[in-house]
Motif scaffolding. Sequence first.
Motif, PDB file in Angstrom:
ATOM      1  N   ALA A   7      40.062  43.116  45.677  1.00 61.41           N
ATOM      2  CA  ALA A   7      41.446  44.441  44.856  1.00 61.41           C
ATOM      3  C   ALA A   7      41.337  44.038  43.964  1.00 61.41           C
ATOM      4  O   ALA A   7      41.816  42.852  42.464  1.00 61.41           O
ATOM      5  CB  ALA A   7      42.144  44.140  45.288  1.00 61.41           C
ATOM      6  N   GLU A  46      34.650  46.576  43.208  1.00 60.95           N
ATOM      7  CA  GLU A  46      35.611  46.572  44.617  1.00 60.95           C
ATOM      8  C   GLU A  46      34.558  46.619  45.278  1.00 60.95           C
ATOM      9  O   GLU A  46      34.882  46.083  46.667  1.00 60.95           O
ATOM     10  CB  GLU A  46      36.848  47.509  44.509  1.00 60.95           C
ATOM     11  N   ALA A  79      43.086  45.225  40.231  1.00 61.21           N
ATOM     12  CA  ALA A  79      44.331  45.610  39.928  1.00 61.21           C
ATOM     13  C   ALA A  79      44.763  45.797  39.005  1.00 61.21           C
ATOM     14  O   ALA A  79      44.864  44.855  37.701  1.00 61.21           O
ATOM     15  CB  ALA A  79      45.363  44.845  40.831  1.00 61.21           C
ATOM     16  N   GLU A 119      42.737  37.867  46.949  1.00 59.79           N
ATOM     17  CA  GLU A 119      42.492  38.834  47.346  1.00 59.79           C
ATOM     18  C   GLU A 119      42.725  39.879  46.146  1.00 59.79           C
ATOM     19  O   GLU A 119      42.038  40.881  46.236  1.00 59.79           O
ATOM     20  CB  GLU A 119      43.065  39.829  48.325  1.00 59.79           C
ATOM     21  N   VAL A 120      43.293  39.487  45.701  1.00 60.69           N
ATOM     22  CA  VAL A 120      43.751  40.354  44.004  1.00 60.69           C
ATOM     23  C   VAL A 120      43.223  39.773  43.048  1.00 60.69           C
ATOM     24  O   VAL A 120      43.001  38.264  42.713  1.00 60.69           O
ATOM     25  CB  VAL A 120      44.989  40.860  43.526  1.00 60.69           C
ATOM     26  N   GLY A 141      53.192  44.123  48.209  1.00 63.36           N
ATOM     27  CA  GLY A 141      51.761  43.312  47.949  1.00 63.36           C
ATOM     28  C   GLY A 141      52.633  42.855  47.033  1.00 63.36           C
ATOM     29  O   GLY A 141      53.726  41.814  47.883  1.00 63.36           O
ATOM     30  N   ARG A 179      48.510  53.284  45.740  1.00 67.93           N
ATOM     31  CA  ARG A 179      47.321  52.341  44.425  1.00 67.93           C
ATOM     32  C   ARG A 179      48.332  50.839  43.988  1.00 67.93           C
ATOM     33  O   ARG A 179      47.790  50.346  43.768  1.00 67.93           O
ATOM     34  CB  ARG A 179      47.493  52.935  43.675  1.00 67.93           C
ATOM     35  N   TYR A 219      42.181  54.832  40.220  1.00 68.09           N
ATOM     36  CA  TYR A 219      42.055  53.247  40.507  1.00 68.09           C
ATOM     37  C   TYR A 219      42.806  53.058  41.151  1.00 68.09           C
ATOM     38  O   TYR A 219      43.682  53.330  42.201  1.00 68.09           O
ATOM     39  CB  TYR A 219      43.152  52.180  39.369  1.00 68.09           C
ATOM     40  N   ALA A 220      41.842  52.524  42.270  1.00 69.91           N
ATOM     41  CA  ALA A 220      42.318  52.141  43.823  1.00 69.91           C
ATOM     42  C   ALA A 220      43.751  51.292  43.902  1.00 69.91           C
ATOM     43  O   ALA A 220      44.597  51.352  44.976  1.00 69.91           O
ATOM     44  CB  ALA A 220      41.447  51.702  44.713  1.00 69.91           C
ATOM     45  N   ASN A 221      43.657  50.367  43.229  1.00 75.34           N
ATOM     46  CA  ASN A 221      44.485  49.179  42.691  1.00 75.34           C
ATOM     47  C   ASN A 221      45.498  49.221  41.428  1.00 75.34           C
ATOM     48  O   ASN A 221      44.732  48.347  40.644  1.00 75.34           O
ATOM     49  CB  ASN A 221      43.771  48.183  43.415  1.00 75.34           C
ATOM     50  N   ARG A 235      49.834  47.658  43.856  1.00 77.87           N
ATOM     51  CA  ARG A 235      49.382  46.321  44.305  1.00 77.87           C
ATOM     52  C   ARG A 235      50.005  45.114  44.055  1.00 77.87           C
ATOM     53  O   ARG A 235      50.473  44.422  44.870  1.00 77.87           O
ATOM     54  CB  ARG A 235      47.822  46.272  44.504  1.00 77.87           C
ATOM     55  N   HIS A 236      50.480  45.653  42.718  1.00 79.51           N
ATOM     56  CA  HIS A 236      50.681  44.702  42.002  1.00 79.51           C
ATOM     57  C   HIS A 236      51.744  44.049  41.400  1.00 79.51           C
ATOM     58  O   HIS A 236      51.434  45.469  40.401  1.00 79.51           O
ATOM     59  CB  HIS A 236      49.865  43.440  41.539  1.00 79.51           C
TER      60      HIS A 236
END
Length: 265
Positions: A129, A123, A131, A97-98, A228, A187, A160-162, A189-190
């Motif tokens: 996503a 995105e 990131a 997903e990333v 995440g 935001r 940035y969203a991720n 994610r990782h």
Amino acid sequence: MPTSPRIGLSTASVYPESSAHAFTYAARLGYDAVEVMVGIDALSQQTSAVKQLSEHHGLPISAIHSPCLLFTQRVWGSEPWGKLQRSAEMAHAVGAEVVVVHPPFRWQKEYARDFVNGIAALEESTGIAFAVENMYPWRASSRRAMEMYLPGWDPSEEPYANTTIDLSHAAIAQSDPILMAERLGPRLRHIHLTDGTANAKDEHLVPGRGVMNAAEFLRHLVGIGFAGEVVLEINTRKCNDRAERERDLRESLEFAREHLGVLST
């Protein structure tokens, strides 16, 4: 009851061994997932091979790291947006997903000019996503630093969203990763779990061997309900043999489990 983050292994953590070896280590040691660094290892560039490795070892792929490092500038061509599109296609194909991506270098002016909006558009069009990872000023010494990334090395300063936090990069930047996580909020994610010291080298130490308070950082993630991915991205190039490399990978996994509150199975 909230679930604990998956603990993954980056294929970069076993270099100079191959991506195939990374999957073997991850399966043997009990990692939950693998992040594939698309690099000079030809296998990492082949979606079919990556998918076969995932299926063979029964390990999901948590993320694809786009080939945006200095030494991977020619992997998948030289056009940066095309490389990101291809990274998204690989992510879709293998169930990730990333996509992890670095901000552009300063000399990539055309790419950097619309990077923030371009990432948002990718995105939207891909459903993946992207990131964006924290980087750092390039330091010639403790007093001299050069800004080498556009629009900047700190993703918390852009919409940035991720995003991704890497503790080794935070060490070079002399940036507090907990404060960065607080600025990023949802935001974030990782995570690239590693460690470092406040010098000019991107050390990617085993977590706990540096000065970044990696244990406190993980406990902070637990406290904020981080949902995440946590991926070990360490440097094992100086290991004398595979046994030493495996010990470092095991120690890293056990560190993550302990401070995320995940019991060993």
